[in-house]
Design an enzyme around this catalytic site. Structure first.
Site, PDB file in Angstrom:
ATOM      1  N   LYS A   1      48.133  43.193  54.537  1.00 17.37           N
ATOM      2  CA  LYS A   1      47.983  43.961  53.066  1.00 17.37           C
ATOM      3  C   LYS A   1      46.457  44.357  52.702  1.00 17.37           C
ATOM      4  O   LYS A   1      45.649  43.758  53.256  1.00 17.37           O
ATOM      5  CB  LYS A   1      48.737  43.250  52.131  1.00 17.37           C
TER       6      LYS A   1
ATOM      7  N   ARG B   1      55.382  33.455  40.090  1.00 17.23           N
ATOM      8  CA  ARG B   1      55.082  34.803  39.978  1.00 17.23           C
ATOM      9  C   ARG B   1      56.351  35.570  40.414  1.00 17.23           C
ATOM     10  O   ARG B   1      57.317  35.862  39.564  1.00 17.23           O
ATOM     11  CB  ARG B   1      53.977  35.045  40.988  1.00 17.23           C
TER      12      ARG B   1
ATOM     13  N   TYR C   1      17.305  50.516  37.626  1.00 16.82           N
ATOM     14  CA  TYR C   1      17.825  50.437  36.447  1.00 16.82           C
ATOM     15  C   TYR C   1      17.696  49.314  35.544  1.00 16.82           C
ATOM     16  O   TYR C   1      17.787  48.014  35.983  1.00 16.82           O
ATOM     17  CB  TYR C   1      19.383  50.801  36.279  1.00 16.82           C
TER      18      TYR C   1
ATOM     19  N   MET D   1      24.816  52.559  42.161  1.00 15.52           N
ATOM     20  CA  MET D   1      26.285  52.971  42.841  1.00 15.52           C
ATOM     21  C   MET D   1      25.990  53.082  44.224  1.00 15.52           C
ATOM     22  O   MET D   1      26.865  52.693  45.072  1.00 15.52           O
ATOM     23  CB  MET D   1      26.810  54.164  42.048  1.00 15.52           C
TER      24      MET D   1
END
Ligand SMILES: *Cc1c(COP(=O)(O)O)cnc(C)c1O
Length: 388
Positions: A51, A147, A276, A324
């Site tokens: 997955k 769950r 930053y 980023m």
């Protein structure tokens, strides 16, 4: 290709042209699966959990490697993940860890031969009513994870109701452990006992679902009683341990490395604010390298000023806020460092190594989250084994 070849070739002989990338050593995945299978009886099946794009390693390459290393089942979390495997020509049985809710989903999972999880009579009835031929399902029982799954006390009744429905065949009965990675085995024992009791009650009535399964990686490393017919292995096949106290059980090899390039180098005077927010200020004349990877690639901003990278086999500090697409490292002590150099964020370079455990500690998270948040924009470069 030898599985011991490691990842060195990428840096030495075939430098990728990318700004940042993930390297996946399929030889390590094979090694891990073989090592884990040695814990099992030969008859116990191995389900390779792929997955979330194979925990960020690339689902198709991992699935093929796993199947050739002895896995007989695959598992995914979404229908799309299952379709991707089928479209790649993978024929092995695939368990879907969730139920199919709408009609389109039912049609799709039949078309792609994905075996859904069923937790309720309604879910089973929807599959039955679709009238698309016999659908193989795995009944999920909640033994304490709270769950997905029918309550363990009600599982027998639900199973009886499902068994008389047309178009539905119970291929498996399973449950999931909530605390198998904990040192204290109390909850795991309790879940195991509830599940084993259910299996035994059914057996006395002559009901024997073909595949009974409970163990994840952590239980497989610690608790052989939980093996039943099949173990569902995710994290451990990628060479990582669900918890550090499990490291002694079997020697696993991490399959994933994270790399990027130095794209700019400059020297700045003492007292210079960096990136930053100027969260780092140089204390002395400092040689800074800009590395082309950032939080947009999955390198969490919360790691800013808290981790090391490897350059030319040496550890250097990451400094300033991670942005980023880029971040900075202090290469004052690595004089040869220059534009184009490959930087290792996770993995090995020469004698030095940075393990995911360093990020885990810094981020107060688990390796699962770090792997699955590595961005799809990072190319996955597969090595270590010829993929058939
Ligand atoms: C993800 C998952 C697994 C695999 O867990 P690991 O700890 O990675 O081995 C097994 N079973 C279920 C139901 C899962 O969702």
């Amino acid at each position: 290709m030898s599985s011991d070849q490691g990842l060195g070739w990428a840096a030495d002989r075939m430098p990728p042209t990318h700004r940042a990338w993930v390297e996946v050593d399929l030889g390590a995945i094979r090694h891990n699966i073989v090592a884990i299978r040695r814990l099992l009886k030969p008859s116990t099946q191995f389900m390779s959990v792929v997955k979330a794009d194979g925990y960020g390693h690339g689902a198709v390459a991992v699935a093929r490697t796993a199947l050739s290393a002895g896995a007989s089942w695959l598992a995914v979390a979404t229908i799309e993940e299952g379709i991707q495997l089928r479209r790649a020509g993978i024929d092995a049985p695939i368990l879907l860890f969730g139920p199919a809710i709408c009609t389109e989903e039912v049609e799709t999972l039949v078309e792609y031969r994905l075996q859904p999880t069923v937790c309720s009579l309604d879910q089973a009835r929807r599959l039955s009513a679709a009238d698309l031929g016999s659908i193989q399902i795995h009944l999920k029982v909640d033994t304490g994870m709270t769950r997905l799954g029918v309550a363990w006390q009600e599982a027998q009744e639900l199973l009886s109701a499902i068994r008389v429905l047309p178009n539905v065949t119970v291929a498996g009965l399973y449950s999931h452990l909530a605390t198998a990675d904990a040192i204290d085995p109390t909850t795991t024992l309790e879940q195991f006992e509830r599940f084993a009791k259910l299996v035994n009650t059914l057996r006395r009535q002559g009901i024997r679902p073909p595949l009974v399964h409970l163990a994840n990686s952590a239980a497989t490393l610690t608790f052989p009683d939980t093996y039943f017919d099949l173990v569902r292995i995710g994290l451990a096949q990628y060479g990582l341990y669900p918890s550090s106290h499990l490291q002694t059980v079997v020697a696993l090899r991490p399959a994933l490395s994270l790399k990027a390039r130095i794209v700019f180098v400059k020297t700045v005077p003492p007292g210079t604010g960096v990136s930053y927010g100027h969260t780092f200020r140089t204390g002395h004349r400092t040689r800074l390298a800009t590395v082309s990877i950032g939080y947009g690639d999955g390198v969490s901003r919360a790691l800013s000023n808290g981790i090391d990278f490897l350059v030319r086999g040496r550890r250097v500090r990451q400094v300033g806020t991670i942005t980023m697409d880029q971040c900075l490292i202090d290469v004052t002590d690595v004089r040869e460092a220059c534009e184009g150099d490959i930087v290792t964020l996770l993995g090995r370079d020469g004698e030095e190594q940075i393990s995911i455990a360093e990020w885990v500690e810094r981020l107060k998270t688990i390796p699962y989250e770090i792997l699955t948040t590595l961005s799809p924009r990072l190319p996955r470069i597969v090595c270590g084994e010829a993929v058939v």
